[in-house]
Design an enzyme around this catalytic site. Sequence first.
Site: not given
Ligand SMILES: O=C(CO)COP(=O)(O)O
Length: 253
Positions: A9, A11, A95, A97, A167, A173, A213
């Site tokens: 992803n 982002k 997601h 976010e 997640e 992150g 992560s």
């Molecule tokens: O939100 C994520 C994937 O959709 C995870 O992000 P990270 O791998 O950067 O922690």
Amino acid sequence: MRRKVIAGNWKMNKTIAEAHAFIEQVKERLPKSDQVEAIVCAPFIHLPLLVEKAKGTNLKIAAQNMHEQESGAFTGEVSPTMLKDIGVTHVIIGHSERREYFAETDETVNKKVHAAFKHGLTPIVCVGETLEQREANETKEQVASQVKKAIARLTDEQVREVIIAYEPIWAIGTGKTASSADANEVCQHIRETIEKETSANIANKVIIQYGGSVKPTNIDELLAQSDIDGALVGGASLEAGSFLQLVEAGTNE
Ligand SMILES: O=C(CO)COP(=O)(O)O
């Protein structure tokens, strides 16, 4: 045995030149294995280029979101019809976010999941608990509730095709990963929840990913768990070399 699904992803990252460089490096070096499916979830503007470049390879291209309507007065939005039209195969739905910054709810997630199936797109549905919920011992309850609402009113055949990405929000992150055993316990609970809503036969076929992560250094341990069938990866998917290492890990199990 369930296949492994590794999805990157991106982002809100990468220019066109960077997306181009990534796909050129990745497409030649993707493992040729039926065991693992590799997906890149990119910003909308990169999708036509990536779909074009990924033709003839095993790489699938996904969007990170979409609107649930086919067309209309929804300024700034992209519809499932448009995604299907350009050759996108998967779409991330809900997601954390999007839930946090763009007010997506379990109800909008369910509408989008239905819209994805209507247009022949495979939804990657994200669920996960906050740190407060984890500390209050509410993880399983929260995740089960999100899963049930996301798959509400789908047919069993559709549920079988859904990809669930577990997640934990506190692990995204942050460099903090859930331990493989903890992540597996929640993924098992997700599978049990799906079983109660459908049947053991369907639940055993659903792909459940872990995200938060994930890196080349921890992917093997995660994929070795009984109920973790892949990963949804943010940061470590941005660089072609590490994305390829993650996909490669999916061929080992
Ligand atoms: O939100 C994520 C994937 O959709 C995870 O992000 P990270 O791998 O950067 O922690």
